[in-house]
Motif scaffolding. Structure first.
Motif, mmCIF file in Angstrom:
data_model
loop_
_atom_site.group_PDB
_atom_site.id
_atom_site.type_symbol
_atom_site.label_atom_id
_atom_site.label_comp_id
_atom_site.label_asym_id
_atom_site.label_seq_id
_atom_site.Cartn_x
_atom_site.Cartn_y
_atom_site.Cartn_z
ATOM 1 N N SER A 171 0.837 -1.207 0.000
ATOM 2 C CA SER A 171 0.000 0.000 0.000
ATOM 3 C C SER A 171 0.870 1.254 0.000
ATOM 4 C CB SER A 171 -0.916 0.018 1.227
ATOM 5 O OG SER A 171 -1.820 -1.058 1.191
ATOM 6 N N LEU A 172 1.947 1.203 0.780
ATOM 7 C CA LEU A 172 2.872 2.341 0.826
ATOM 8 C C LEU A 172 3.506 2.566 -0.546
ATOM 9 C CD1 LEU A 172 4.282 4.305 3.045
ATOM 10 C CD2 LEU A 172 6.230 2.812 2.697
ATOM 11 N N LYS A 173 3.927 1.462 -1.189
ATOM 12 C CA LYS A 173 4.534 1.570 -2.518
ATOM 13 C C LYS A 173 3.539 2.169 -3.514
ATOM 14 C CE LYS A 173 8.045 0.233 -3.722
ATOM 15 N NZ LYS A 173 9.312 1.009 -3.829
ATOM 16 N N HIS A 174 2.281 1.765 -3.413
ATOM 17 C CA HIS A 174 1.246 2.300 -4.304
ATOM 18 C C HIS A 174 1.097 3.817 -4.103
ATOM 19 C CE1 HIS A 174 -2.432 2.625 -6.623
ATOM 20 N NE2 HIS A 174 -3.018 3.206 -5.578
ATOM 21 N N LEU A 175 1.107 4.242 -2.845
ATOM 22 C CA LEU A 175 1.012 5.670 -2.545
ATOM 23 C C LEU A 175 2.211 6.428 -3.114
ATOM 24 C CD1 LEU A 175 -0.341 5.670 1.124
ATOM 25 C CD2 LEU A 175 -1.333 6.922 -0.792
ATOM 26 N N SER A 206 12.170 12.567 -8.234
ATOM 27 C CA SER A 206 13.196 11.524 -8.398
ATOM 28 C C SER A 206 13.344 10.653 -7.163
ATOM 29 C CB SER A 206 14.542 12.165 -8.745
ATOM 30 O OG SER A 206 14.926 13.063 -7.715
ATOM 31 N N ASP A 207 12.890 11.157 -5.992
ATOM 32 C CA ASP A 207 13.064 10.395 -4.752
ATOM 33 C C ASP A 207 11.757 9.716 -4.367
ATOM 34 O OD1 ASP A 207 13.781 9.296 -2.383
ATOM 35 O OD2 ASP A 207 14.457 11.152 -1.449
ATOM 36 N N LYS A 208 11.587 8.485 -4.830
ATOM 37 C CA LYS A 208 10.352 7.744 -4.552
ATOM 38 C C LYS A 208 10.337 7.122 -3.156
ATOM 39 C CE LYS A 208 8.161 8.250 -8.483
ATOM 40 N NZ LYS A 208 6.883 8.986 -8.532
ATOM 41 N N THR A 209 11.429 7.317 -2.390
ATOM 42 C CA THR A 209 11.486 6.703 -1.053
ATOM 43 C C THR A 209 11.081 7.691 0.044
ATOM 44 O OG1 THR A 209 13.805 7.320 -0.680
ATOM 45 C CG2 THR A 209 13.386 5.244 -1.839
ATOM 46 N N LEU A 210 10.633 8.888 -0.326
ATOM 47 C CA LEU A 210 10.320 9.901 0.690
ATOM 48 C C LEU A 210 9.304 9.399 1.711
ATOM 49 C CD1 LEU A 210 10.015 13.408 -1.062
ATOM 50 C CD2 LEU A 210 11.632 12.695 0.694
ATOM 51 N N LEU A 211 8.236 8.792 1.225
ATOM 52 C CA LEU A 211 7.179 8.323 2.119
ATOM 53 C C LEU A 211 7.707 7.216 3.033
ATOM 54 C CD1 LEU A 211 4.350 9.432 2.284
ATOM 55 C CD2 LEU A 211 3.551 7.549 0.866
ATOM 56 N N TYR A 212 8.466 6.314 2.460
ATOM 57 C CA TYR A 212 9.081 5.216 3.227
ATOM 58 C C TYR A 212 9.959 5.795 4.344
ATOM 59 C CZ TYR A 212 12.098 1.089 3.974
ATOM 60 O OH TYR A 212 12.797 0.046 4.521
#
Length: 667
Positions: free
Chosen positions: A280-284, A292-298
């Protein structure tokens, strides 16, 4: 920084999450429920400071003895209830928060400009609505609490994480502060400093469980909830489109609420329908415009996980223990023994900025109460830069075959846009035989090393040839003279009247109680005096840095503002001096201070003359210069039996009442 609007949202929309509690009762319950744990409240000191500073005067440089008394009363109130306090201070500004730090500093500059405009217009201090904390208040609060016997921790990363971790690991009664991030961390209860009634030890406790109940969430949702509202990791600017989508589909939209409140409710509603999983986190992350930084939420969710905690949003093996660990090889200091001692002293609040320099070569200094329109007085950051360059040289000890590494400074002063750090070159101080080895200064013992520490300290302020005279004085006065001589050398616009004011201040302050100083009333406030007070107090922090670097030739307690400075008293002496009052009035009729006054003043003048700096008279009267006087002395301050302002130097220190029986200070 916390989550924008969350604290107010809880108070307005979730009143059940705001419970009035008696901390005495909570401490008693804690003792029954946890007999093996002491009754401790961990304090986020940085979010408490503006509530602790209750002295009426705040623009003049700080009412330090009054403030010390306030802190003592605060501690006693908790001790009487059997509650021990542990105080945490921010020890670093993390890279992820630098942009926010800069934004706040630039905003503070505007607030300070308005304060000076008010003072110049009304010749008085503004109301509490314009309050800013006195310059360097967080730094000296840390040392004040330590001097009062409190456990004081300076952090290796952002304080809120370490506070939450300490509260959880030590089973504390709770956290005292004012930061909505404590509603997100799954830790001990969170108490409000803003709502604290000290005499009854009653305050508001914010309940995470009740907040979750009101939002239809569980505790595990809160870190994601914080990230999707915008926090230190996930910028709000990336979330505007997501919020609009949430608002369209939210069943909770209420026209009586402001937009931010509706956003909080809409985001909570959205999250409540999302399965708690990493996918779910990856989908968000794919859905949000994270660039460019897709890991911000993580990374944002992970930043709320305390040691030993896991989250369904993060794969179990990826859960990190975020506690600070610095790679020695990446540090500017490669000597493990020095590095370790600096780190220990940093954590225990025993040194000042040294670890920041040795670990990553970067330091910062926040706003000071300086008048950007006064072009005669440079920013304190620039005034003390030559001293800092010498301190960097002592710490980074190059000259042994290689060039010094540059130090990155984020210092706030007028004209510095803070778009990037200034790169500062260390400069060796002038010491016969060269700068002593840092290991010698920090670890060696014996009278010769004590002398080296003292002389190296003085060399940072261009006073290495004044060691004998300064050691004859009591330590706080010697430090005061060191700072004042340096200040007079560096700022050519400072006059004999300014010098008179500072010397009268340190002489008249001795023996005055906090209550006496609180009772001092000023008819008006002078804006230039306000500026000079802030510059002087910032100079005391430069003394702290030099003392820490040189192996503590002084006790840190001897360098504290409550020993040598009081804002209102300085204002009084400054105005008296520039009005041209008599020496009798300046020294409050105390004839025993006349000779010490002349002697200290003579010492400063001679130190300046040795550097080809002649201090001239420049009375400003009612704030404005009364005429083009540039005399070598002011007759009003001349003793009748003197033919020259500067008295003969022989035996001059004999007239000074505070002789130092122990010339070498100890940490």
């Amino acid at each position: 920084m916390g989550i924008k609007g969350l604290q107010g949202f809880v108070a307005r929309v979730c009143p059940d999450a705001c419970r009035t509690v008696d901390l005495r009762e909570m401490a008693e319950k804690h003792r029954i429920d946890h007999p093996d744990f002491p009754s401790v409240i961990v304090v986020d000191a940085m979010s408490c400071i503006r509530y602790w500073y209750t002295p009426e005067s705040w623009v003049c440089g700080g009412q330090w003895r009054e403030y010390l008394a306030v802190l003592e009363d605060f501690i006693k109130a908790f001790m009487a209830a059997g509650i021990r306090l542990v105080f945490y201070f921010d020890g670093v500004v993390e890279a992820k928060k630098r942009d926010e730090w800069i934004k706040r500093r630039l905003q503070n500059n505007k607030e300070i400009a308005r304060i000076f405009q008010f003072i110049k217009t009304h010749r008085k201090q503004p109301g509490r609505g314009m309050f800013v904390v006195p310059s360097a208040l967080p730094t000296f609060t840390r040392f004040a609490l330590k001097s009062l016997g409190q456990k004081t921790v300076c952090t290796l990363q952002e304080a809120d994480f370490e506070v939450a971790a300490y509260g959880l690991q030590h089973n504390c009664i709770g956290i005292l502060g004012q930061d909505s991030d404590y509603l997100i961390y799954n830790t001990c209860p969170y108490f409000s400093i803003e709502k604290l009634c000290l005499d009854r030890l009653v305050t508001v406790m914010y309940s995470r469980e009740d907040l979750c109940c009101a939002l239809g969430l569980s505790l595990t949702h809160l870190p994601l909830f914080a990230c999707l509202l915008g926090n230190d990791v996930v910028p709000e600017s990336l979330l505007e489109g997501f919020w609009r989508k949430c608002l369209v589909t939210s069943p909770h939209k209420n026209n009586s609420y402001n937009r931010r409140t509706n956003i909080l409710l809409a985001v909570a509603d959205y999250i409540s329908k999302v399965p708690c999983s990493y996918s779910s986190l990856k989908h968000l992350e794919e859905m949000l415009p994270l660039g460019s930084d897709k890991t911000l939420l993580y990374r944002g969710v992970e930043s709320y996980l305390l040691p030993g905690q896991q989250s369904p949003w993060i794969p179990p093996k990826a859960t990190n223990c975020q506690m600070f660990s610095l790679q020695q090889q990446s540090a500017m200091c490669q000597d493990k023994e020095i590095f370790q001692l600096a780190k220990e002293q940093h954590i225990q609040s025993e040194n000042y900025t040294i670890f920041n320099i040795l670990s990553n070569g970067e330091i910062e200094c926040s706003n000071s109460l300086e008048d950007e329109c006064d072009t005669e007085i440079p920013g304190q950051a620039l005034i003390y830069r030559p001293a800092r360059q010498h301190i960097y040289s002592v710490l980074l000890e190059s000259g042994k075959g290689g060039a010094y590494p540059l130090v990155k400074e984020w210092f706030v002063y007028f004209g510095n846009p803070l778009q990037q750090p200034e790169l500062i070159q260390p400069v060796q101080p002038s010491i016969p035989g060269g700068t002593p080895n840092l290991k010698t200064l920090w670890f060696a013992k014996g009278p010769d090393v004590e002398k080296q520490r003292y002389s190296t300290f003085l060399a940072c302020f261009h006073l290495q040839d004044k060691m004998e005279e300064l050691q004859a004085l009591e330590a706080p006065v010697a430090a005061f003279c060191c700072l004042l001589a340096y200040l007079m050398m560096q700022v050519s616009s400072l006059s004999l009247e300014d010098l008179n004011a500072f010397v009268a201040l340190v002489l008249c302050l001795k023996g005055k109680s906090a209550a006496q100083l609180a009772g001092l009333q000023l008819a008006q406030v002078d804006s230039r005096g306000v500026h000079l007070g802030a510059v002087f107090v910032r100079g005391l922090t430069t003394l702290l840095m030099a003392n820490s670097a040189c192996g503590f030739p002084f006790r840190m307690d001897d360098l504290m503002p409550w020993e040598v400075f009081d804002g209102k008293l300085f204002q009084e002496k400054y105005q008296q001096s520039h009005r041209g009052c008599s020496l009798e009035e300046l020294l409050e009729g105390n004839e025993s201070l006349y000779t010490p006054f002349q002697n200290l003043k003579s010492f400063i003048c001679k130190a300046c003359m040795a550097k080809k700096r002649t201090i001239q008279s420049r009375p400003r009267g009612n704030r404005f210069i009364t005429g083009p006087q540039h005399r070598e002395f002011n007759p009003r301050f001349q003793q009748t039996h003197r033919s020259s302002f500067i008295p003969p130097y022989h035996n001059q220190m004999r007239g000074f009442p505070w002789r130092n029986p122990h010339p070498q200070g100890k940490k």
